[in-house]
Design a protein around this motif. Structure first.
Motif, PDB file in Angstrom:
ATOM      1  N   MET A  67       0.848  -1.190   0.000  1.00 31.87           N
ATOM      2  CA  MET A  67       0.000   0.000   0.000  1.00 31.87           C
ATOM      3  C   MET A  67       0.885   1.243   0.000  1.00 31.87           C
ATOM      4  SD  MET A  67      -2.272  -1.572   3.048  1.00 31.87           S
ATOM      5  CE  MET A  67      -0.752  -2.273   3.671  1.00 31.87           C
ATOM      6  N   PRO A  68       0.476   2.306  -0.663  1.00 29.77           N
ATOM      7  CA  PRO A  68       1.278   3.530  -0.680  1.00 29.77           C
ATOM      8  C   PRO A  68       1.494   4.075   0.731  1.00 29.77           C
ATOM      9  CG  PRO A  68      -0.577   3.696  -2.205  1.00 29.77           C
ATOM     10  CD  PRO A  68      -0.769   2.443  -1.408  1.00 29.77           C
ATOM     11  N   HIS A  69       2.714   4.545   0.989  1.00 32.77           N
ATOM     12  CA  HIS A  69       3.037   5.156   2.279  1.00 32.77           C
ATOM     13  C   HIS A  69       2.313   6.490   2.388  1.00 32.77           C
ATOM     14  CE1 HIS A  69       5.310   6.766   5.647  1.00 32.77           C
ATOM     15  NE2 HIS A  69       5.850   5.572   5.815  1.00 32.77           N
ATOM     16  N   ARG A  70       1.805   6.740   3.535  1.00 36.19           N
ATOM     17  CA  ARG A  70       1.003   7.942   3.747  1.00 36.19           C
ATOM     18  C   ARG A  70       1.834   9.225   3.746  1.00 36.19           C
ATOM     19  NH1 ARG A  70      -3.599   7.878   8.427  1.00 36.19           N
ATOM     20  NH2 ARG A  70      -4.598   9.774   7.759  1.00 36.19           N
ATOM     21  N   TYR A  71       3.090   9.130   4.219  1.00 31.26           N
ATOM     22  CA  TYR A  71       3.887  10.344   4.404  1.00 31.26           C
ATOM     23  C   TYR A  71       5.170  10.383   3.579  1.00 31.26           C
ATOM     24  CZ  TYR A  71       0.808  10.349   8.425  1.00 31.26           C
ATOM     25  OH  TYR A  71      -0.306  10.289   9.230  1.00 31.26           O
ATOM     26  N   VAL A  72       5.555   9.271   2.959  1.00 29.86           N
ATOM     27  CA  VAL A  72       6.807   9.219   2.202  1.00 29.86           C
ATOM     28  C   VAL A  72       6.483   9.052   0.717  1.00 29.86           C
ATOM     29  CG1 VAL A  72       8.974   7.982   1.857  1.00 29.86           C
ATOM     30  CG2 VAL A  72       8.013   8.185   4.162  1.00 29.86           C
ATOM     31  N   PRO A  73       6.695  10.095  -0.086  1.00 26.57           N
ATOM     32  CA  PRO A  73       6.406   9.987  -1.514  1.00 26.57           C
ATOM     33  C   PRO A  73       7.205   8.840  -2.143  1.00 26.57           C
ATOM     34  CG  PRO A  73       6.851  12.269  -0.900  1.00 26.57           C
ATOM     35  CD  PRO A  73       7.193  11.411   0.290  1.00 26.57           C
ATOM     36  N   GLY A  74       6.515   7.970  -2.862  1.00 27.46           N
ATOM     37  CA  GLY A  74       7.161   6.831  -3.502  1.00 27.46           C
ATOM     38  C   GLY A  74       7.405   5.654  -2.572  1.00 27.46           C
ATOM     39  N   GLY A  75       7.110   5.828  -1.276  1.00 21.98           N
ATOM     40  CA  GLY A  75       7.304   4.751  -0.302  1.00 21.98           C
ATOM     41  C   GLY A  75       6.061   3.880  -0.199  1.00 21.98           C
ATOM     42  N   ASN A  76       6.231   2.716   0.413  1.00 28.89           N
ATOM     43  CA  ASN A  76       5.120   1.782   0.573  1.00 28.89           C
ATOM     44  C   ASN A  76       5.088   1.182   1.967  1.00 28.89           C
ATOM     45  OD1 ASN A  76       4.079   1.737  -2.162  1.00 28.89           O
ATOM     46  ND2 ASN A  76       5.947   0.674  -2.713  1.00 28.89           N
TER      47      ASN A  76
END
Length: 66
Positions: free
Chosen positions: A44-53
């Motif tokens: 799932m996409p990370h809520r606070y880190v762009p491009g993170g999961n």
């Protein structure tokens, strides 16, 4: 993290020698993790880190649920 008296999350530091029962540890590649735990990882996409999961493991085998 403990929720309602049960472990809900475990964070492991960058130099930890801890491995899963399947032999996966810090430094394992995404491809390795997705292969070892095929069909058991939800990304799932990370809520606070762009491009993170976020990766969530949903165990199939009873031994992994414990």
């Amino acid at each position: 993290m403990v929720v309602d008296g049960q472990i809900a999350r475990v964070d492991v530091g960058p130099s930890s020698p801890i491995l899963t029962l399947s032999g996966v540890g810090i430094g394992a590649s995404e491809d390795n993790i997705l292969t070892v735990y095929s069909g058991q990882i939800e990304v799932m996409p990370h809520r606070y880190v762009p491009g993170g999961n976020y990766w969530e493991f949903g165990p199939r085998d009873a031994v992994d649920r414990e």
